[in-house]
Design a protein around this motif. Structure first.
Motif, PDB file in Angstrom:
ATOM      1  N   LEU A   1       0.828  -1.207   0.000  1.00 34.17           N
ATOM      2  CA  LEU A   1       0.000   0.000   0.000  1.00 34.17           C
ATOM      3  C   LEU A   1       0.862   1.256   0.000  1.00 34.17           C
ATOM      4  N   VAL A   2       1.938   1.266   0.761  1.00 36.80           N
ATOM      5  CA  VAL A   2       2.846   2.422   0.792  1.00 36.80           C
ATOM      6  C   VAL A   2       3.464   2.644  -0.583  1.00 36.80           C
ATOM      7  N   LYS A   3       3.883   1.570  -1.246  1.00 37.52           N
ATOM      8  CA  LYS A   3       4.464   1.697  -2.592  1.00 37.52           C
ATOM      9  C   LYS A   3       3.439   2.217  -3.595  1.00 37.52           C
ATOM     10  N   GLN A   4       2.193   1.755  -3.468  1.00 37.42           N
ATOM     11  CA  GLN A   4       1.149   2.238  -4.370  1.00 37.42           C
ATOM     12  C   GLN A   4       0.884   3.723  -4.149  1.00 37.42           C
ATOM     13  N   ARG A   5       0.915   4.148  -2.904  1.00 38.12           N
ATOM     14  CA  ARG A   5       0.678   5.575  -2.616  1.00 38.12           C
ATOM     15  C   ARG A   5       1.758   6.456  -3.195  1.00 38.12           C
ATOM     16  N   LEU A   6       2.986   5.954  -3.259  1.00 38.06           N
ATOM     17  CA  LEU A   6       4.075   6.743  -3.837  1.00 38.06           C
ATOM     18  C   LEU A   6       3.888   6.962  -5.334  1.00 38.06           C
ATOM     19  N   ASN A   7       3.182   6.062  -5.996  1.00 40.97           N
ATOM     20  CA  ASN A   7       2.974   6.170  -7.434  1.00 40.97           C
ATOM     21  C   ASN A   7       1.727   6.965  -7.807  1.00 40.97           C
ATOM     22  N   ARG A   8       0.924   7.338  -6.825  1.00 37.89           N
ATOM     23  CA  ARG A   8      -0.290   8.094  -7.132  1.00 37.89           C
ATOM     24  C   ARG A   8       0.061   9.521  -7.529  1.00 37.89           C
ATOM     25  N   PRO A   9      -0.645  10.064  -8.483  1.00 34.06           N
ATOM     26  CA  PRO A   9      -0.394  11.470  -8.821  1.00 34.06           C
ATOM     27  C   PRO A   9      -0.950  12.381  -7.724  1.00 34.06           C
ATOM     28  N   ILE A  10      -0.271  13.464  -7.507  1.00 34.58           N
ATOM     29  CA  ILE A  10      -0.706  14.424  -6.497  1.00 34.58           C
ATOM     30  C   ILE A  10      -1.376  15.583  -7.226  1.00 34.58           C
ATOM     31  N   ALA A  11      -2.559  15.946  -6.764  1.00 36.07           N
ATOM     32  CA  ALA A  11      -3.273  17.060  -7.377  1.00 36.07           C
ATOM     33  C   ALA A  11      -2.510  18.353  -7.085  1.00 36.07           C
ATOM     34  N   PRO A  12      -2.422  19.243  -8.052  1.00 37.80           N
ATOM     35  CA  PRO A  12      -1.635  20.467  -7.848  1.00 37.80           C
ATOM     36  C   PRO A  12      -2.258  21.422  -6.840  1.00 37.80           C
ATOM     37  N   HIS A  13      -3.545  21.308  -6.602  1.00 36.21           N
ATOM     38  CA  HIS A  13      -4.274  22.146  -5.651  1.00 36.21           C
ATOM     39  C   HIS A  13      -4.044  23.616  -5.985  1.00 36.21           C
TER      40      HIS A  13
END
Length: 191
Positions: free
Chosen positions: A62-74
């Motif tokens: 799960l931690v590895k998957q979270r690292l690959n998620r795109p982050i919204a620019p906000h």
């Protein structure tokens, strides 16, 4: 709904009695009950493999998957504008004004029980004993949310009519609200 159930049941009975009637025909592709009864329907299948994992191993995945998620620019990619600040301040001042009213109202109601003197005469006498600079500063900072929320409310009412709604007018009215807020608060602080 009843007619659908009747049609569904009769198609199943017919398909069960005469399976060759529906096999590989155009009818079996369009009639859902017959297609299901003759196993001639189209379902997308994806094989899934599962494995037993320890809880720590699952957490690491799960931690590895979270690292690959795109982050919204906000908001970091946009240039700040006066409308952002005024919108946030309008909400903050509205909450502060209503919260302050509720707190003071509750304190005023329970004041006789606790021996507090929150009646107007005692509050005016206490305020009169303050130094002049403290009075002016207090009146300025107390009037600031009132005047801002009032002028920005008038601005929003103008928007509700559909006028002053172009980008240039919104910027102009925003800065007008800021200017009127400080001028009016300063005036109220000195009277």
């Amino acid at each position: 709904m009843l007619s659908q159930k009747v049609a569904h049941q009769s198609m199943r009975r017919l398909a069960a009695q005469q399976p060759t009637c529906f096999s590989r025909t155009a009818l079996s592709k369009f009639a859902a009950p017959a297609a299901v009864a003759t196993n001639n329907h189209y379902i997308q299948r994806r094989p899934a493999a599962t494995q037993n994992l320890k809880q720590d191993d699952g957490y690491q995945i799960l931690v590895k998957q979270r690292l690959n998620r795109p982050i919204a620019p906000h908001l970091t990619i946009y240039q700040p504008q006066v409308t952002w600040y005024l919108s946030a301040l309008n909400r903050i001042t509205g909450s502060a004004l209503s919260g302050g009213l509720y707190v003071f109202g509750a304190a005023y109601l329970v004041a006789p029980l606790f021996g507090w003197h929150l009646e107007s005469a005692s509050m005016a006498a206490a305020f009169a004993s303050w130094p002049v600079i403290a009075k002016v500063a207090t009146k300025f900072f107390v009037s600031l949310p009132f005047t801002f929320h009032s002028f920005n409310g008038i601005r929003h009412l103008a928007w509700d009519t559909g006028s002053v709604f172009s980008n240039k007018q919104i910027q102009r009215t925003g800065w007008t609200v800021v200017g009127l807020t400080f001028v009016t608060s300063a005036f109220l602080a000195y009277i």
